[in-house]
Enzyme design. Structure first.
Site, PDB file in Angstrom:
ATOM      1  N   ARG A 253       0.870  -1.183   0.000  1.00 50.01           N
ATOM      2  CA  ARG A 253       0.000   0.000   0.000  1.00 50.01           C
ATOM      3  C   ARG A 253       0.908   1.235   0.000  1.00 50.01           C
ATOM      4  O   ARG A 253       2.072   1.146   0.350  1.00 50.01           O
ATOM      5  CB  ARG A 253      -0.908  -0.020   1.233  1.00 50.01           C
ATOM      6  CG  ARG A 253      -1.845  -1.230   1.264  1.00 50.01           C
ATOM      7  CD  ARG A 253      -2.905  -1.093   2.333  1.00 50.01           C
ATOM      8  NE  ARG A 253      -3.647  -2.328   2.523  1.00 50.01           N
ATOM      9  CZ  ARG A 253      -4.715  -2.697   1.812  1.00 50.01           C
ATOM     10  NH1 ARG A 253      -5.175  -1.904   0.863  1.00 50.01           N
ATOM     11  NH2 ARG A 253      -5.328  -3.840   2.048  1.00 50.01           N
ATOM     12  N   ASN A 279     -10.143  -0.513  -5.523  1.00 49.90           N
ATOM     13  CA  ASN A 279     -10.528   0.877  -5.799  1.00 49.90           C
ATOM     14  C   ASN A 279      -9.340   1.831  -5.828  1.00 49.90           C
ATOM     15  O   ASN A 279      -9.208   2.638  -6.742  1.00 49.90           O
ATOM     16  CB  ASN A 279     -11.502   1.348  -4.708  1.00 49.90           C
ATOM     17  CG  ASN A 279     -12.912   0.930  -5.023  1.00 49.90           C
ATOM     18  OD1 ASN A 279     -13.473   1.341  -6.017  1.00 49.90           O
ATOM     19  ND2 ASN A 279     -13.477   0.080  -4.188  1.00 49.90           N
ATOM     20  N   GLY A 280      -8.481   1.723  -4.806  1.00 48.80           N
ATOM     21  CA  GLY A 280      -7.328   2.614  -4.702  1.00 48.80           C
ATOM     22  C   GLY A 280      -6.394   2.430  -5.888  1.00 48.80           C
ATOM     23  O   GLY A 280      -5.986   3.396  -6.543  1.00 48.80           O
ATOM     24  N   THR A 281      -6.084   1.181  -6.172  1.00 43.78           N
ATOM     25  CA  THR A 281      -5.183   0.864  -7.280  1.00 43.78           C
ATOM     26  C   THR A 281      -5.744   1.396  -8.595  1.00 43.78           C
ATOM     27  O   THR A 281      -5.006   1.933  -9.432  1.00 43.78           O
ATOM     28  CB  THR A 281      -5.020  -0.666  -7.393  1.00 43.78           C
ATOM     29  OG1 THR A 281      -4.637  -1.155  -6.117  1.00 43.78           O
ATOM     30  CG2 THR A 281      -4.009  -1.050  -8.432  1.00 43.78           C
ATOM     31  N   ILE A 308     -11.308  -8.831  -2.813  1.00 41.57           N
ATOM     32  CA  ILE A 308     -11.909  -9.986  -2.143  1.00 41.57           C
ATOM     33  C   ILE A 308     -13.263  -9.584  -1.567  1.00 41.57           C
ATOM     34  O   ILE A 308     -14.167 -10.394  -1.456  1.00 41.57           O
ATOM     35  CB  ILE A 308     -10.934 -10.517  -1.069  1.00 41.57           C
ATOM     36  CG1 ILE A 308     -11.249 -11.959  -0.712  1.00 41.57           C
ATOM     37  CG2 ILE A 308     -10.889  -9.625   0.147  1.00 41.57           C
ATOM     38  CD1 ILE A 308     -10.136 -12.663   0.025  1.00 41.57           C
ATOM     39  N   ASP A 309     -13.399  -8.287  -1.227  1.00 40.05           N
ATOM     40  CA  ASP A 309     -14.660  -7.799  -0.643  1.00 40.05           C
ATOM     41  C   ASP A 309     -15.789  -7.734  -1.674  1.00 40.05           C
ATOM     42  O   ASP A 309     -16.946  -7.533  -1.307  1.00 40.05           O
ATOM     43  CB  ASP A 309     -14.465  -6.383  -0.061  1.00 40.05           C
ATOM     44  CG  ASP A 309     -13.481  -6.352   1.092  1.00 40.05           C
ATOM     45  OD1 ASP A 309     -13.051  -7.425   1.540  1.00 40.05           O
ATOM     46  OD2 ASP A 309     -13.137  -5.239   1.550  1.00 40.05           O
ATOM     47  N   GLY A 353     -14.587  -7.254   4.682  1.00 42.59           N
ATOM     48  CA  GLY A 353     -15.626  -6.421   4.095  1.00 42.59           C
ATOM     49  C   GLY A 353     -15.623  -5.084   4.804  1.00 42.59           C
ATOM     50  O   GLY A 353     -16.350  -4.908   5.775  1.00 42.59           O
TER      51      GLY A 353
HETATM   52  N1  LIG Z   1      -6.630   8.208  -5.449  1.00 46.11           N
HETATM   53  C1  LIG Z   1      -5.480   7.591  -5.697  1.00 46.11           C
HETATM   54  N2  LIG Z   1      -4.656   8.046  -6.651  1.00 46.11           N
HETATM   55  C2  LIG Z   1      -3.489   7.440  -6.913  1.00 46.11           C
HETATM   56  N3  LIG Z   1      -3.076   6.312  -6.301  1.00 46.11           N
HETATM   57  C3  LIG Z   1      -3.860   5.797  -5.333  1.00 46.11           C
HETATM   58  C4  LIG Z   1      -5.098   6.401  -4.985  1.00 46.11           C
HETATM   59  N4  LIG Z   1      -5.663   5.673  -3.997  1.00 46.11           N
HETATM   60  C5  LIG Z   1      -4.800   4.657  -3.740  1.00 46.11           C
HETATM   61  N5  LIG Z   1      -3.734   4.729  -4.536  1.00 46.11           N
HETATM   62  C6  LIG Z   1      -2.598   3.805  -4.558  1.00 46.11           C
HETATM   63  O1  LIG Z   1      -3.091   2.518  -4.948  1.00 46.11           O
HETATM   64  C7  LIG Z   1      -2.435   1.497  -4.231  1.00 46.11           C
HETATM   65  C8  LIG Z   1      -3.431   0.555  -3.626  1.00 46.11           C
HETATM   66  O2  LIG Z   1      -4.429   1.256  -2.888  1.00 46.11           O
HETATM   67  P1  LIG Z   1      -5.160   0.599  -1.623  1.00 46.11           P
HETATM   68  O3  LIG Z   1      -4.140   0.277  -0.585  1.00 46.11           O
HETATM   69  O4  LIG Z   1      -6.262   1.480  -1.236  1.00 46.11           O
HETATM   70  O5  LIG Z   1      -5.648  -0.799  -2.141  1.00 46.11           O
HETATM   71  P2  LIG Z   1      -6.829  -1.209  -3.120  1.00 46.11           P
HETATM   72  O6  LIG Z   1      -6.359  -1.130  -4.515  1.00 46.11           O
HETATM   73  O7  LIG Z   1      -8.045  -0.412  -2.802  1.00 46.11           O
HETATM   74  O8  LIG Z   1      -7.002  -2.734  -2.766  1.00 46.11           O
HETATM   75  P3  LIG Z   1      -7.707  -3.408  -1.492  1.00 46.11           P
HETATM   76  O9  LIG Z   1      -9.025  -3.906  -1.992  1.00 46.11           O
HETATM   77  O10 LIG Z   1      -6.819  -4.491  -1.105  1.00 46.11           O
HETATM   78  O11 LIG Z   1      -7.854  -2.360  -0.427  1.00 46.11           O
HETATM   79  C9  LIG Z   1      -1.553   2.169  -3.200  1.00 46.11           C
HETATM   80  O12 LIG Z   1      -0.222   2.040  -3.615  1.00 46.11           O
HETATM   81  C10 LIG Z   1      -2.028   3.592  -3.171  1.00 46.11           C
HETATM   82  O13 LIG Z   1      -0.983   4.489  -2.934  1.00 46.11           O
HETATM   83  O1  LIG Z   2      -4.315  -5.735   6.610  1.00 45.22           O
HETATM   84  P1  LIG Z   2      -4.280  -5.113   5.261  1.00 45.22           P
HETATM   85  O2  LIG Z   2      -3.315  -5.734   4.334  1.00 45.22           O
HETATM   86  O3  LIG Z   2      -4.134  -3.640   5.297  1.00 45.22           O
HETATM   87  O4  LIG Z   2      -5.687  -5.389   4.569  1.00 45.22           O
HETATM   88  C1  LIG Z   2      -6.922  -5.315   5.196  1.00 45.22           C
HETATM   89  C2  LIG Z   2      -7.986  -4.964   4.199  1.00 45.22           C
HETATM   90  O5  LIG Z   2      -7.812  -5.606   2.980  1.00 45.22           O
HETATM   91  C3  LIG Z   2      -8.999  -6.217   2.558  1.00 45.22           C
HETATM   92  O6  LIG Z   2      -8.865  -7.570   2.787  1.00 45.22           O
HETATM   93  C4  LIG Z   2      -9.228  -5.944   1.098  1.00 45.22           C
HETATM   94  O7  LIG Z   2      -8.097  -6.350   0.377  1.00 45.22           O
HETATM   95  C5  LIG Z   2     -10.091  -5.638   3.419  1.00 45.22           C
HETATM   96  O8  LIG Z   2     -11.162  -6.494   3.589  1.00 45.22           O
HETATM   97  C6  LIG Z   2      -9.349  -5.304   4.665  1.00 45.22           C
HETATM   98  O9  LIG Z   2      -9.904  -4.188   5.269  1.00 45.22           O
HETATM   99 MG   LIG Z   3      -9.312  -0.342  -1.195  1.00 46.76          MG
END
Ligand SMILES: Nc1ncnc2c1ncn2[C@@H]1O[C@H](COP(=O)(O)OP(=O)(O)OP(=O)(O)O)[C@@H](O)[C@H]1O
Ligand SMILES: O=P(O)(O)OC[C@H]1O[C@](O)(CO)[C@@H](O)[C@@H]1O
Ligand SMILES: [Mg+2]
Length: 537
Positions: A253, A279-281, A308-309, A353
């Protein structure tokens, strides 16, 4: 048809803010109300929608549809079409050239002379997806907004077609395979199926004829951390990676800025970029795509939704979810056995979730052993006559044991806010599972009613699993389609499964907010029917 006349019923107007539909209760004189009234109502909807955080520009534009316009439906459909148009590198690079595809359904060995010397152009080869093929997003024609889970555009629940683009190999491609350097990255948390997607992207790229394929280690961080080398990938390297969970490339992250990532993409000569994450990615992937457009770089950025959620908008299902539900059965079963074998036993299982209770809901439905399912979308009280604890007491009195399944994001209003965030800026949630466990013990001790409470949190055991068969198929098809999308020249898109068909959608449309369970949906009602739990409010 509903028995209640629309003329006297408070109408339920559905505002399509963000792909998820929100109800606004407004009293209509009648559904065919006078023009001025309709305008007032429309304005009210617009204002309430715009006041919401996270409202996308495109979704807000939808709010401005004037239902009194006899042509509103066509206009809505046209607008939807425009919103879901998938961006293409030729939008910016107007001189981009296309070639006949090197991907063919009739396989040949990579050393075949006609493959090496020229691109195949056999008119007899079929199996390509026409660029204009579409998939219908919604298939139920609700006849009333009060129908369970109804998603209506207008008060009359008019049938409105919403089409998205069909995924798959196109006849013409915008990259010469020998000029491609493809990179894959996996970001966020782990999820069953990541290795299956990586594997299939590599295999499909090789079938197109790509030789330069690399993995970026540990998410976006791999672009900035000089101590991390990119990992060369080939069919040989990825052949067996799907046999284990996790990600071959590692995840993380946080990480560098978008501009730093694009600098690195430029330096490395990457022109196809596959981004696996939630979403973030995807927000990052879209920003990278936009930065590449700004710099006029010929880079195809294609996302593969990993959550996974199961909380990505519009998608039937994301990979890893099925495996999580299946694996959760083991935790629920253990909780049930513990509770059932104890004198007045209570088993509590916390499942993933953070915003949506899909895993908890489906796992509860699948197990048939859950008495109380708690999800973020449905508020509840622990204490008081209507509270969860009182119902647990009733269950112990009537059936001797009880099993609770709680999603990690449920009941956050009952916990002290930490204000802490992880490296990506996501709020670190309070532990609702531990809280319920402690409150349950305290409650039964307080009323002098012995209860044996056992708590299970299988989160990381579930996340580290290898994908089950259904997720392995989903991951495989997503991986293949991601490559087809990139070769077709699309960028800023993600792959998905909508209404049982594989599609491409523009990233902004799926990341506005997490997909959540509609408490009025049939699925949530089915879950309640199965658990027989009352409202806890
Ligand atoms: N709005 C954004 N703009 C650019 N990069 C982002 C943004 N939000 C998140 N990121 C980058 O995306 C990567 C993943 O984001 P995040 O940790 O939120 O996981 P995720 O993709 O939502 O997956 P998960 O479902 O596991 O949470 C991180 O490296 C983060 O810095
Ligand atoms: O402990 P970590 O790696 O930050 O991830 C926890 C989060 O990741 C998720 O499993 C989604 O990838 C969420 O359900 C949970 O909030
Ligand atoms: Mg996320």
């Amino acid at each position: 048809m509903e028995a209640v006349s629309p003329a006297i019923r408070p109408a339920l107007i559905w505002t399509q803010r963000t792909g998820h539909l929100d109800r606004v209760r407004l009293s209509f004189g009648s559904v065919t109300s006078p023009k001025s009234n309709r305008k007032r109502i429309r304005r009210k909807i617009e204002l309430s929608a715009r006041a919401e955080k996270n409202v996308s520009a495109t979704a807000t534009a939808t709010q401005s549809i004037d239902y009194s316009d006899p042509d509103w439906k066509n206009k809505y459909q046209d607008e939807f079409e425009a919103r879901f148009r998938i961006p293409h590198i030729a939008d910016v690079l107007t001189d981009a050239v296309s070639y006949p595809s090197t991907f063919c359904l009739r396989m040949r060995t990579p050393e075949s002379p006609d493959f090496l010397e020229s691109y195949p152009s056999d008119d007899e080869w079929h199996g390509y997806v026409n660029t204009n093929d579409r998939v219908l997003l919604k298939v139920i024609h609700y006849s009333s907004p009060t129908s369970a889970g109804a998603e209506c555009i207008d008060p009359g629940c008019t049938w409105v077609e919403q089409w998205v683009h069909r995924a798959g190999p196109r006849e013409r491609i915008y990259f010469k395979p020998e000029e491609v350097k493809a990179a894959i990255v996996t970001c966020g948390g782990l999820c069953p199926g990541l290795n299956d997607v990586i594997r299939q992207i590599v295999i499909t790229l090789e079938i197109y004829g790509v030789k330069k394929i690399v993995g970026i280690p540990f998410g976006y961080r791999g672009f900035s951390d000089r101590s991390l080398d990119e990992m060369p990938l080939s069919r040989k390297v990825v052949q067996n990676i799907h046999l284990s969970g996790g990600s071959l490339l590692g995840v993380s992250r946080g990480g560098p800025t978008v501009s730093e990532i694009v600098d690195s993409i430029q330096e490395r000569g990457i022109n196809m970029f596959f981004v696996l994450g939630g979403n973030g990615t995807h927000a990052g992937a879209n920003a990278i795509h936009e930065e590449c457009c700004k710099r006029r770089l010929k880079v195809a950025v294609v996302g593969v939704p990993k959550t996974i959620d199961n909380d990505i908008l519009l998608m039937d299902k994301t990979f890893g979810f099925d495996t999580a539900v299946e694996e959760a059965q083991r935790a629920i079963y253990a909780a049930y056995i513990e509770a059932h074998s104890a004198y007045r036993g209570i088993g509590i299982v916390k499942l993933m979730g953070r915003s949506s209770g899909f895993i908890a809901m489906q796992a509860s439905l699948a197990s048939g052993q859950i008495d109380i399912c708690l999800i973020p979308e449905v508020p509840f009280k622990l204490h008081g006559p209507q509270g969860v604890l009182n119902h647990l007491k009733y269950l112990l009195e009537t059936k001797g044991s009880a099993v609770v399944c709680v999603a990690e994001g449920a009941g956050q209003d009952l916990l002290q806010k930490t204000n802490a965030t992880d490296a990506s800026g996501n709020t670190i949630l309070g532990d609702i599972g531990v809280h319920i466990q402690l409150e349950t013990k305290k409650f039964f001790k307080g009323i002098g009613f012995p209860a044996d409470v056992k708590y299970i949190d299988p989160t990381y055991m579930i996340r580290a699993c290898r994908a089950n068969a259904s997720d392995a198929i989903l991951s495989t098809v997503f991986g293949q389609n991601a490559v087809h999308g990139a070769f077709a020249g699309y960028s800023g898109i993600t792959v998905g499964l909508c209404n049982t068909h594989y599609v491409y959608v523009p990233i902004p449309e799926v990341i506005v907010q997490p997909r959540v369970i509609d408490p009025n949906s049939r699925m949530w009602h089915r879950c309640l029917t199965s658990t027989r739990q009352p409202d806890f409010i």
